[in-house]
Design an enzyme around this catalytic site. Sequence first.
Site: not given
Length: 419
Positions: A122, A22-23, A306, A117, A398
Site C-alpha cells: 500500500r 467507514k470509508n 472489501d 499493512c 475498526r
Amino acid sequence: MDRIRIRGGRTLKGNIAIGGAKNAALPLMATALLTDQGVTLTNAPALSDVVTMGALLAQHGLRVEHDKRGQRIRLEGEVTNFEAPYDLVRKMRASILVLGPLLARYRQARVSLPGGCAIGTRPVDLHLKGLEAMGAKIDLEAGYIDASAPDGLKGAKILFPQVSVGATENLLMAATLARGTTTLVNAAREPEICDLATCLVSMGAQIEGIGSDRLVIEGVDSLQGTTHPILPDRIEAGTFACAAAITGGEVLLEGVRLEIFGACAANLREAGVELVQEDAGLRVARVDGLRGVDAVTEPFPGFATDMQAQFMALMSVAEGAAMITETIFENRFMHVPELTRMGARINAHGSSAIVRGVSRLTGAPVMATDLRASVSLIIAGLAAQGDTVVNRVYHLDRGYERVDEKLAGVGADIQRLRE
Ligand SMILES: CC(=O)N[C@H]1[C@@H](OP(=O)(O)OP(=O)(O)OC[C@H]2O[C@@H](n3ccc(=O)[nH]c3=O)[C@H](O)[C@@H]2O)O[C@H](CO)[C@@H](O)[C@@H]1O
Ligand SMILES: C=C(OP(=O)(O)O)C(=O)O
C-alpha cells in the site's frame, strides 16, 4: 483482548440497521481542515477508526465533539499543529487524508508515512506525485512526508496510472482550494468519493464530473461550513447479505439502495441470493441452495475487494466451485488458511483461489489479521456446526459497529467474550 463466539446453525431473520460508511466518514472528517466554519456529520458510525480520525484531527488543533450515541460529529477550529504523528498514522492508514487539506489551506504538513499493512504494501506514491504536480515540495525523511507549498497549490492535470480511492480523495480535497483548474483522470468513483465530492460542493467547492472517472475542480479562495449525512455502508450491508444468505435466512438491510452494491449484486444473485429493493431498504433472502460463482475484484463499479473475504466464506458452502481473483491488493487471502481450518476446501495460488463448496463447515478457534478476513470467519461460523471463536476482535471494531449485537438481533447465537 475481546473475542467473539458464534454457535452455528441459526437462520437469520429480521431487520438490520446499517450504519454510515467507514470509508466515507474518514475523508469527510478531514474536510473540516478545509474551512474555519466547522463541519457537522450525521449518520456517523461508532467505529474505532472514526475515534482514531477524531484523535488525529484533535491533535492538529480541531475541536471534535461526538453526541452521546456517536452519530453526530462536529469538527471545528484552526490547525495549530501540522504534524500527523506515527503513533496515530500506524493505527489507521486513512490518516494520510489530512495531507492534501493541510497543504491546500495551510501550505505545510508533516505526515508519517503509513507503511504497509496485512493486506499489502500500500504505497502512497500516487498521492505524493499528484501533490507535486500541484506545486508541492515533498521530502521523505525519517519515516515522515515533509510537504510544503509556500506559494499555495496550483491546479494541474493528473492522470492516475492506477485507480486509487485514497489518492483521488486527497487530491480532490487539495484541488478545492488550489489556484486554477485541476483535472483528475482515471479517478476512483466509489460511492464514498461521490459522497465526499457532494459534501465539498455543499461547502462551496466547484466540482464537475461527480460519479465519473474524470473530476474537474475549479479552485476557490475559501470553503464554508456544512452539515452532511454520511451515506450507508455498502460493505457492512454486503457483509450482512452474505451472513443472511449463508444461513438460508431473510433480512431487510434498512436504508440501503441496491445501486451502491455495484457488481457484487450480480454475483450474489447468480449465487442464488435474492435482492429486492423496497422503500425501507434492501431485502436479502435465500430460498434455494447456493451455487458457486466466480468473482474478480475491481475498482467500483466492479466487485469490491472489501467484499472478497465475505463472498469467499459464502462460496465455501456453495454447490460447485468458485474462482475468486484479487486484483487490488497483493496479500488479501489471509482468511483462506483459517476458513480451511473450519473445513472449507480452498486452494489459493497467486492472486486466485479456487473454492470447492463443502456441505458443512465445522466450528474452530480462528484468528485473522485484517478487518474483512475477520468478519468472513464470523460468516463461516454462522453456518458451521459447533462453536467458532474469533480472536483479535479489534480488527472488527475498526469497521463494524456492534457486529455481534446486530447479528444477535436477527437471531444469531453470537456473543462477545470480554477480557
Ligand atoms: C479508508 C478507505 O477508504 N479504504 C479503502 C480504500 O483504501 P486505499 O485508498 O488505501 O486504496 P487504494 O484505492 O488507494 O489502493 C488501490 C491499489 O492502489 C495501490 N496504490 C494506492 C495508492 C498509491 O499511491 N499507490 C498505489 O500503488 C494500492 O497499493 C492498492 O494496490 O480503497 C480500497 C480499495 O477499494 C479499499 O479496500 C479500502 O477499504
Ligand atoms: C482495507 C480496509 O480499510 P483501510 O483502507 O482503512 O485499511 C477495509 O475497509 O476493508
